[in-house]
Design an enzyme around this catalytic site. Structure first.
Site, short mmCIF file in Angstrom:
data_model
loop_
_atom_site.label_atom_id
_atom_site.label_comp_id
_atom_site.label_asym_id
_atom_site.label_seq_id
_atom_site.Cartn_x
_atom_site.Cartn_y
_atom_site.Cartn_z
N ASP A 214 0.85 -1.18 0.00
CA ASP A 214 0.00 0.00 0.00
C ASP A 214 0.89 1.24 0.00
O ASP A 214 1.88 1.31 0.74
CB ASP A 214 -0.89 -0.01 1.24
CG ASP A 214 -1.96 1.07 1.19
OD1 ASP A 214 -3.01 0.83 0.60
OD2 ASP A 214 -1.72 2.17 1.75
N ASN A 222 -2.43 13.20 -3.54
CA ASN A 222 -3.57 13.71 -4.30
C ASN A 222 -3.99 15.11 -3.83
O ASN A 222 -4.27 15.99 -4.64
CB ASN A 222 -4.75 12.76 -4.19
CG ASN A 222 -4.62 11.54 -5.09
OD1 ASN A 222 -3.99 11.60 -6.13
ND2 ASN A 222 -5.21 10.44 -4.67
N HIS A 227 -5.01 14.91 -8.57
CA HIS A 227 -5.24 13.52 -8.93
C HIS A 227 -4.44 13.08 -10.16
O HIS A 227 -4.10 11.91 -10.28
CB HIS A 227 -6.73 13.27 -9.17
CG HIS A 227 -7.54 13.23 -7.91
ND1 HIS A 227 -7.47 12.19 -7.01
CD2 HIS A 227 -8.42 14.12 -7.38
CE1 HIS A 227 -8.28 12.42 -6.00
NE2 HIS A 227 -8.86 13.58 -6.19
N ASP A 231 -2.26 9.85 -10.26
CA ASP A 231 -2.36 8.77 -11.25
C ASP A 231 -0.99 8.38 -11.79
O ASP A 231 -0.71 7.20 -12.01
CB ASP A 231 -3.26 9.21 -12.42
CG ASP A 231 -4.73 9.27 -12.03
OD1 ASP A 231 -5.08 8.71 -10.97
OD2 ASP A 231 -5.52 9.85 -12.79
N GLU A 257 -4.96 2.53 -3.89
CA GLU A 257 -3.49 2.61 -3.89
C GLU A 257 -2.88 1.31 -3.37
O GLU A 257 -1.75 1.29 -2.88
CB GLU A 257 -3.00 3.79 -3.05
CG GLU A 257 -3.36 3.74 -1.59
CD GLU A 257 -4.67 4.46 -1.26
OE1 GLU A 257 -4.80 4.90 -0.10
OE2 GLU A 257 -5.55 4.60 -2.13
#
Length: 339
Positions: A214, A222, A227, A231, A257
């Site tokens: 994770d 973010n 975002h 990404d 994530e």
């Protein structure tokens, strides 16, 4: 159009669609959003191919071109690939049965079987049943013994068309198992592969390990950088993990994530070492924004590692890896925990 995307997937497709709309300098109107949402989802093979070819040849889009793409590949794509395959199969059946009826040879038994199979091609037929029918029709074609050269040629052509349909379904299935953002396996792809791996491990006694990773403090990335940057971080993480594995190992994005790494034929010590090597690799990466060179700060991951115990339920296997990951998070993140 009918969508069954999860909330997480739909949000992801939204971000990708907006990114692509901005990249090509297009207005964010409903038509463009619909086109690029479809493109981002990867579900509409013909739309993606049409857009990719247009970009390669022209680089930019006009209103007329986008309206044409919309009319051809969005409005005209209300049917699923499975439905289209079913309709194409019915055409193949009609040609073969029509020829059987006009030939002098006696194919009454085959004709009855083919018509029975044809009748089974009902609307909303599940993909698995379509595959079974494809197999049955190929078998029946192979059973036909004919003296007419023209009929033999038609049967060869029918077999070729059916093979093409099988390839189309295979491509559709492969796309359905991929995460469109990172291009690694998605949750469904992970679960399918995990089921096969557990079956093999249970049958042969070979080791099977699972790593769940994770990204630490991903929400902060973010919130701070947006975002679109987030990404790109997800893409980087997926690519880095993919470069770290080999053979039949699998990396999948199984959450926002969160990533899973499935390691067949790998003992727990080897899995733990791999996780530690990946942790160190991420710790050493210095990510910067392409346009400004601004540092994103250190991107680290936490890892949970476990080995499959013969006979245990799949859920228990995954839960143990999750618990190991949770322990890494509780201990301060950027760590590897083995359970």
């Amino acid at each position: 159009m009918h969508y069954t995307d999860t909330i997480d997937d739909s949000r992801q497709y939204l971000r990708l669609a907006l990114e692509l709309i901005g990249k090509h300098g297009l207005p964010t109107d409903p038509l463009n959003y619909c086109i690029w949402y479809e493109y981002a989802s990867g579900r509409n093979e013909h739309l993606n191919q049409s857009i990719d070819e247009h970009i390669k040849k022209n680089g930019s889009f006009s209103v007329d071109v986008l309206r044409q793409i919309y009319n051809q590949h969005v409005i005209g794509q209300a049917e699923t690939v499975t439905h289209l395959v079913r309709e194409e199969l019915k055409k193949v059946f009609a040609e073969i049965i029509g020829t059987i009826k006009t030939t002098r040879q006696d194919f009454s038994e085959s004709e009855n079987k083919l018509e029975s199979i044809n009748d089974a091609l009902v609307p909303d037929l599940p993909e698995a049943d379509v595959e079974k029918i494809v197999h049955r029709i190929k078998q029946e074609i192979n059973n036909l013994e004919v003296s007419s050269s023209s009929f033999r040629e038609q049967l060869r052509q029918a077999t070729h068309e059916i093979d093409q349909l099988k390839h189309k379904m295979a491509r559709y299935r492969k796309a359905a198992l991929k995460d469109p953002l990172t291009r690694v396996a998605n949750r469904r792809g992970f679960e399918d592969t995990l089921k096969e791996a557990i079956g093999k491990a249970g049958g042969t006694g070979s080791p099977l390990c699972l790593i769940i990773a994770d990204i630490d403090h991903f929400k902060k990335v973010n919130d701070t950088h947006g975002h679109l940057v987030g990404d790109n971080v997800l893409r980087m993480v997926a690519a880095t993990i993919k470069d770290s594995i080999k053979g039949r190992d699998l990396v999948a994005r199984i959450g926002g994530e969160e990533f899973a790494v499935l390691l067949p034929d790998t003992p727990i010590d080897g899995a733990e070492k791999l996780a530690e090597n990946m942790r160190l690799s991420f710790e050493a990466i210095d990510l910067k924004k392409k346009n400004s060179g601004e540092s994103l700060g250190q991107i680290t991951l936490s890892f949970g590692v476990t080995a499959y115990r013969p006979g245990e339920p799949t859920e228990a296997f995954i839960q143990r890896a999750d618990e190991a990951l949770y322990q890494s998070k509780e201990a301060g993140r950027n760590q590897v925990t083995r359970f």
